[in-house]
Design a protein around this motif. Structure first.
Motif, mmCIF file in Angstrom:
data_model
loop_
_atom_site.group_PDB
_atom_site.id
_atom_site.type_symbol
_atom_site.label_atom_id
_atom_site.label_comp_id
_atom_site.label_asym_id
_atom_site.label_seq_id
_atom_site.Cartn_x
_atom_site.Cartn_y
_atom_site.Cartn_z
ATOM 1 N N GLU A 89 7.549 -11.385 37.453
ATOM 2 C CA GLU A 89 8.081 -10.019 37.464
ATOM 3 C C GLU A 89 8.607 -9.625 38.842
ATOM 4 O O GLU A 89 9.677 -9.052 38.971
ATOM 5 C CB GLU A 89 7.009 -9.028 36.998
ATOM 6 N N SER A 90 7.853 -9.964 39.904
ATOM 7 C CA SER A 90 8.331 -9.596 41.244
ATOM 8 C C SER A 90 9.535 -10.451 41.652
ATOM 9 O O SER A 90 10.421 -9.977 42.363
ATOM 10 C CB SER A 90 7.208 -9.686 42.282
ATOM 11 N N ARG A 136 11.840 -11.448 39.570
ATOM 12 C CA ARG A 136 12.944 -10.778 38.869
ATOM 13 C C ARG A 136 13.345 -9.496 39.602
ATOM 14 O O ARG A 136 14.534 -9.173 39.706
ATOM 15 C CB ARG A 136 12.536 -10.467 37.434
ATOM 16 N N ASP A 137 12.363 -8.758 40.099
ATOM 17 C CA ASP A 137 12.654 -7.525 40.841
ATOM 18 C C ASP A 137 13.489 -7.810 42.090
ATOM 19 O O ASP A 137 14.389 -7.043 42.431
ATOM 20 C CB ASP A 137 11.362 -6.806 41.232
ATOM 21 N N ARG A 184 13.196 -0.504 35.503
ATOM 22 C CA ARG A 184 12.604 -0.976 34.232
ATOM 23 C C ARG A 184 12.349 0.193 33.298
ATOM 24 O O ARG A 184 12.585 0.104 32.096
ATOM 25 C CB ARG A 184 11.327 -1.759 34.511
ATOM 26 N N ASN A 204 15.068 -12.326 32.042
ATOM 27 C CA ASN A 204 13.944 -13.014 32.673
ATOM 28 C C ASN A 204 13.537 -14.271 31.896
ATOM 29 O O ASN A 204 12.370 -14.617 31.843
ATOM 30 C CB ASN A 204 12.750 -12.083 32.869
#
Length: 168
Positions: free
Chosen positions: A111-112, A114-115, A41, A149
């Motif tokens: 977010e996690s 997407r990670d 990121r 995302n």
């Protein structure tokens, strides 16, 4: 000051910091852990290279709420099997997804999640949820674009919590 030889070269601190960041970034891109996803990121914000994502590769994230809702079948597995039947779509193996989700806080946040997909280089990921409502289960699945995302599609349905009463 040394006697003999060239005078020491003074390198500005910001250049040293930038060089250090590049080394750390290069190492992080080669790894698949939470630190690597965070560094990716940072690299993206700096306009540097981001991993290439395969938009035909889908990740179906684990469904933690199914057990709480009393589901007697693995809905994520059914979704993976259904997606695998589509032409031009590849679904990442469940053990790989589960291991990566474990490394990223169980993919419990957007977010996690997407990670996890980014670490697996998947261009799309699906988050599912199940909630119990009386004798029924409310099931939803949302398809996301990993790079942006953003939500691409969402589907919801209510099914019987008793498999004997379920209809297709």
């Amino acid at each position: 000051h040394r006697i003999g030889g060239p005078a020491p070269v003074r390198v500005p601190r910001y250049l040293l910091l930038a060089a250090g960041m590049l080394v750390v970034a290069a190492l992080a891109v080669q790894s698949n852990d939470a630190a690597a996803a965070g560094m990716r990121r940072v690299l993206a914000r700096l306009g540097m290279s981001e991993p290439t994502l395969d938009t035909t590769l889908y990740v179906v994230l684990p469904l933690d709420s199914a057990a709480k809702a009393g589901a007697s079948v693995d809905l994520a597995a059914l979704l993976r099997a259904g997606l695998a039947r589509w032409r031009d779509i590849t679904v990442e193996d469940e053990p790989c997804v589960a291991e990566m989700a474990r490394r990223h806080d169980g993919a419990s946040s957007d977010e996690s999640a997407r990670d996890v997909a980014t670490a697996l280089r998947a261009g799309r990921y699906v988050r599912t949820s199940v909630t119990r409502t009386g004798d029924s289960l409310d099931v939803s699945a949302t398809l996301f674009d990993t790079k942006t995302n953003t939500r691409l599609e969402r589907s919801e349905m209510r099914v019987s919590a008793n498999p004997a009463n379920a209809s297709v």
